[in-house]
Design a protein around this motif. Structure first.
Motif, PDB file in Angstrom:
ATOM      1  N   LYS A   1       0.835  -1.158  -0.066  1.00  0.00           N
ATOM      2  CA  LYS A   1       0.022   0.064  -0.223  1.00  0.00           C
ATOM      3  C   LYS A   1       0.768   1.291   0.102  1.00  0.00           C
ATOM      4  N   TRP A   2       1.734   1.370  -1.151  1.00  0.00           N
ATOM      5  CA  TRP A   2       2.526   2.540  -1.192  1.00  0.00           C
ATOM      6  C   TRP A   2       1.704   3.888  -1.424  1.00  0.00           C
ATOM      7  N   GLU A   3       0.459   3.721  -2.400  1.00  0.00           N
ATOM      8  CA  GLU A   3      -0.211   4.867  -2.655  1.00  0.00           C
ATOM      9  C   GLU A   3      -0.962   5.199  -1.519  1.00  0.00           C
ATOM     10  N   ALA A   4      -1.187   4.498  -0.638  1.00  0.00           N
ATOM     11  CA  ALA A   4      -2.157   4.910   0.550  1.00  0.00           C
ATOM     12  C   ALA A   4      -1.490   5.850   1.478  1.00  0.00           C
ATOM     13  N   VAL A   5       0.126   6.139   1.454  1.00  0.00           N
ATOM     14  CA  VAL A   5       0.779   7.150   2.124  1.00  0.00           C
ATOM     15  C   VAL A   5       0.416   8.584   1.916  1.00  0.00           C
ATOM     16  N   SER A   6       0.020   9.432   2.626  1.00  0.00           N
ATOM     17  CA  SER A   6      -0.419  10.705   2.589  1.00  0.00           C
ATOM     18  C   SER A   6       0.768  11.672   2.394  1.00  0.00           C
ATOM     19  N   TYR A   7       0.708  12.413   1.219  1.00  0.00           N
ATOM     20  CA  TYR A   7       1.955  13.439   1.064  1.00  0.00           C
ATOM     21  C   TYR A   7       1.288  14.697   0.979  1.00  0.00           C
ATOM     22  N   SER A   8       1.999  15.521   1.580  1.00  0.00           N
ATOM     23  CA  SER A   8       1.853  17.028   1.376  1.00  0.00           C
ATOM     24  C   SER A   8       2.889  17.932   0.733  1.00  0.00           C
ATOM     25  N   ILE A   9       2.424  18.574  -0.380  1.00  0.00           N
ATOM     26  CA  ILE A   9       3.456  18.910  -1.164  1.00  0.00           C
ATOM     27  C   ILE A   9       4.184  20.281  -0.327  1.00  0.00           C
ATOM     28  N   THR A  10       5.237  20.424  -0.362  1.00  0.00           N
ATOM     29  CA  THR A  10       6.070  21.529   0.381  1.00  0.00           C
ATOM     30  C   THR A  10       6.205  22.755  -0.313  1.00  0.00           C
ATOM     31  N   ASP A  11       6.466  23.947   0.269  1.00  0.00           N
ATOM     32  CA  ASP A  11       6.645  25.127  -0.303  1.00  0.00           C
ATOM     33  C   ASP A  11       7.433  25.107  -1.490  1.00  0.00           C
ATOM     34  N   PHE A  12       8.712  24.387  -1.183  1.00  0.00           N
ATOM     35  CA  PHE A  12       9.761  24.356  -2.142  1.00  0.00           C
ATOM     36  C   PHE A  12       9.042  23.772  -3.409  1.00  0.00           C
ATOM     37  N   GLU A  13       8.632  22.574  -3.318  1.00  0.00           N
ATOM     38  CA  GLU A  13       7.944  21.951  -4.317  1.00  0.00           C
ATOM     39  C   GLU A  13       6.870  22.850  -5.198  1.00  0.00           C
ATOM     40  N   ALA A  14       6.010  23.596  -4.419  1.00  0.00           N
ATOM     41  CA  ALA A  14       5.267  24.337  -4.930  1.00  0.00           C
ATOM     42  C   ALA A  14       5.762  25.433  -5.698  1.00  0.00           C
ATOM     43  N   SER A  15       6.854  26.057  -5.438  1.00  0.00           N
ATOM     44  CA  SER A  15       7.451  27.154  -5.943  1.00  0.00           C
ATOM     45  C   SER A  15       8.002  26.509  -7.448  1.00  0.00           C
ATOM     46  N   VAL A  16       8.515  25.395  -7.415  1.00  0.00           N
ATOM     47  CA  VAL A  16       9.162  24.875  -8.597  1.00  0.00           C
ATOM     48  C   VAL A  16       8.066  24.513  -9.609  1.00  0.00           C
ATOM     49  N   THR A  17       6.798  23.967  -9.145  1.00  0.00           N
ATOM     50  CA  THR A  17       5.740  23.567  -9.800  1.00  0.00           C
ATOM     51  C   THR A  17       5.058  24.803 -10.452  1.00  0.00           C
ATOM     52  N   GLN A  18       5.080  26.057  -9.781  1.00  0.00           N
ATOM     53  CA  GLN A  18       4.876  27.331 -10.171  1.00  0.00           C
ATOM     54  C   GLN A  18       5.299  27.694 -11.637  1.00  0.00           C
ATOM     55  N   ILE A  19       6.860  27.594 -11.528  1.00  0.00           N
ATOM     56  CA  ILE A  19       7.601  27.853 -12.690  1.00  0.00           C
ATOM     57  C   ILE A  19       7.390  26.998 -13.766  1.00  0.00           C
ATOM     58  N   LEU A  20       7.296  25.735 -13.425  1.00  0.00           N
ATOM     59  CA  LEU A  20       6.897  24.702 -14.784  1.00  0.00           C
ATOM     60  C   LEU A  20       5.491  25.128 -15.228  1.00  0.00           C
ATOM     61  N   THR A  21       4.397  25.312 -14.452  1.00  0.00           N
ATOM     62  CA  THR A  21       3.312  25.621 -14.846  1.00  0.00           C
ATOM     63  C   THR A  21       3.542  27.098 -15.822  1.00  0.00           C
ATOM     64  N   ASP A  22       4.240  28.178 -15.434  1.00  0.00           N
ATOM     65  CA  ASP A  22       4.182  29.511 -16.207  1.00  0.00           C
ATOM     66  C   ASP A  22       5.017  29.188 -17.500  1.00  0.00           C
ATOM     67  N   LEU A  23       6.051  28.042 -17.493  1.00  0.00           N
ATOM     68  CA  LEU A  23       6.624  27.868 -18.678  1.00  0.00           C
ATOM     69  C   LEU A  23       5.788  26.844 -19.696  1.00  0.00           C
TER      70      LEU A  23
END
Length: 531
Positions: free
Chosen positions: A410-432
């Motif tokens: 049950k690897w998929e059952a683990v709850s992950y929360s996105i960090t501020d660091f990951e959110a910042s990188v995600t935002q730039i990828l979205t902008d690009l």
């Protein structure tokens, strides 16, 4: 006839004054038999001591055990804390590896005697604290959970200093990683510092391990490191004394060294001065090191990247490989030692000739999903995959089966929360305008960011991925990168400190753009993008 009459008269003459004497002592209410039994408690303790010695020397029969632990017998022999301690020790020693004894009689005995200890005055309680800790320790070892009520709080508050060093360490081990440890952390650490010089090598190793266990669920930061460094310095000073006080217990020695290594590796404490001293000392004691200690050493070195503190680390890895090959059966212990050996071998890029045979040995055992540490089982799969990729081997039946077994967990059952660091990188990828998936599952790994058009995985490494003192990337991340690349995926690491600096300078987007278009090649590790 005359003789009988004389005897009766003589008894009357003797008994009358004695009865009057005893009645005067107690106001006429003293029972002479009770008066004569005043030493019954010490007699029962002496009797129990004989059983203790018999239990220690394995001369305690089943019949004697059954007789002693009859409820009626125990009610007369166990009336105080000392006799309770002896009874629990006898029970634990005799019933070890005998599951048919459930220990219910011990729980009842404990519940009957302990309330009398709670009402003791300060002087009497002070004399009882060491016996009390011994009782708790033996009950914990029997998987029993004694109700400490207010006794523990009273002990910590007023009588911590009255414990012997050994019992103080026992107490720490009992409450490691519990609410009690966190609540009294300041008092306990103060007591550790007061005892520091008097504690021996093995006790210091245990305390260090307690610090590690109690900080696993906390964010270990640099404010807590000085406490650990002080203990490490003191341990270093104890090395020369180990052989002088007579022949030390080799099993205890190996366990203590392993605890120290586990602490350093799991807390990512890359203290080069201490590690170098430890390496030199282990060199001098090579003949007494067991497999677990030797494998823990090379594994910890690989996790922390400490090859510079021990230039002969490749020799140690080869030495471990030869010893592992001589093992006739692949037990769970041997399996784990092989895993650590292969981890160090891959981390340092050493082409040890023993590797191929040990991989074959390990593949004789299936992935065990019943183990508590499923992460280590996944690590075995990763190391075999890296080995196959390096040799160009494909269609490995064992590897395919391991992938299937691990995928069903049950690897998929683990709850992950996105960090501020990951959110910042995600935002730039979205902008690009670059398509990406967050927490993408790749063969049981949750990749922080996956860019399908580029077959690229981006891992955003926060502080927990770097060693504490020299900021080396931990070995587990480097092995994970090798595994992902064995799947023909490119994997890069972004350092959080570098990312913060790029954002300050306004160049984060440009830097990220320069990384992504790079075509796939097998990168030389480590690939960390930093300032």
């Amino acid at each position: 006839m005359r003789i009988c009459v004389s005897w009766i008269l003589a008894r009357k003459v003797i008994r009358t004054p004695f009865r009057a004497f005893t009645q005067n002592l107690s106001g006429g209410n003293l029972n002479p038999r009770k008066f004569m039994r005043k030493d019954q408690g010490s007699q029962s303790n002496n009797e129990l001591q004989k059983y203790v010695e018999m239990a220690k020397s394995n001369r305690f029969s089943e019949k004697e055990f059954q007789e002693l632990f009859q409820p009626n017998t125990l009610s007369t022999t166990c009336k105080d804390l000392e006799s309770l301690s002896k009874a629990i020790f006898i029970f634990r020693t005799f019933t070890r590896y005998k599951p048919k004894y459930d220990g219910q009689i011990i729980s009842k005995l404990y519940q009957r005697i302990i309330p009398t200890i709670s009402t003791q005055n300060a002087r009497d309680f002070k004399s009882s604290v060491n016996t009390l800790v011994n009782i708790w320790q033996n009950m914990e070892r029997m998987r029993m959970k004694p109700d400490r009520n207010d006794l523990f709080e009273r002990l910590i508050r007023d009588h911590l200093k009255d414990l012997t060093n050994q019992n103080f360490v026992y107490l720490l081990r009992m409450i490691e990683n519990t609410e009690s440890f966190y609540q009294h952390q300041g008092t306990l650490k103060e007591n550790v510092n007061q005892r520091m010089k008097a504690l021996d090598f093995f006790q210091l190793a245990n305390i260090l391990y307690v610090y590690f266990r109690s900080t696993q669920n906390m964010n270990l930061n640099h404010l807590e490191i000085p406490d650990c460094e002080q203990i490490l310095r003191e341990i270093s000073l104890k090395y020369p004394t180990l052989g002088k006080a007579g022949k030390y217990d080799e099993l205890q020695f190996n366990k203590s060294i392993t605890k120290i290594l586990n602490f350093l590796g799991d807390c990512l404490l890359d203290d080069e001065v201490f590690f170098k001293g430890l390496s030199e000392y282990m060199d001098s004691k090579e003949s007494v090191l067991d497999l677990e200690t030797l494998s823990a050493y090379v594994y910890t070195s690989a996790v922390l990247g400490m090859q510079n503190t021990h230039p002969n680390i490749s020799t140690w890895i080869e030495r471990l490989g030869k010893r592992l090959q001589s093992e006739r059966q692949v037990s769970e212990k041997t399996f784990n030692c092989i895993r650590k050996y292969l981890f160090a071998n891959e981390r340092y890029g050493i082409n040890d000739p023993n590797s191929e045979a040990l991989v074959s040995m390990m593949k004789k055992s299936k992935i065990n999903t019943n183990t508590k540490n499923l992460i280590s089982q996944r690590s075995v799969r990763d190391l075999v995959a890296i080995w196959n990729h390096k040799l160009g081997k494909k269609d490995d039946v064992w590897l395919a089966e391991a992938d299937q077994i691990l995928a069903n967990q049950k690897w998929e059952a683990v709850s992950y929360s996105i960090t501020d660091f990951e959110a910042s990188v995600t935002q730039i990828l979205t902008d690009l305008g670059i398509s990406h998936d967050i927490q993408y599952l790749v063969n049981t790994y949750h990749a922080d960011l996956y860019l399908p058009e580029h077959s690229l995985i981006i891992e955003c490494l926060g502080p927990s991925h770097f060693t504490l003192l020299h900021r080396r990337i931990r070995g587990q991340d480097l092995i994970r990168q090798k595994y992902l690349e064995s799947l023909v995926m490119r994997c890069i690491f972004l350092d959080h400190e570098a990312w913060v600096e790029w954002n300050k300078r306004g160049i984060a987007q440009l830097e990220l753009q320069s990384i992504i278009p790079v075509s796939y090649t097998h990168l030389t590790l480590p690939t960390i993008y930093s300032v």
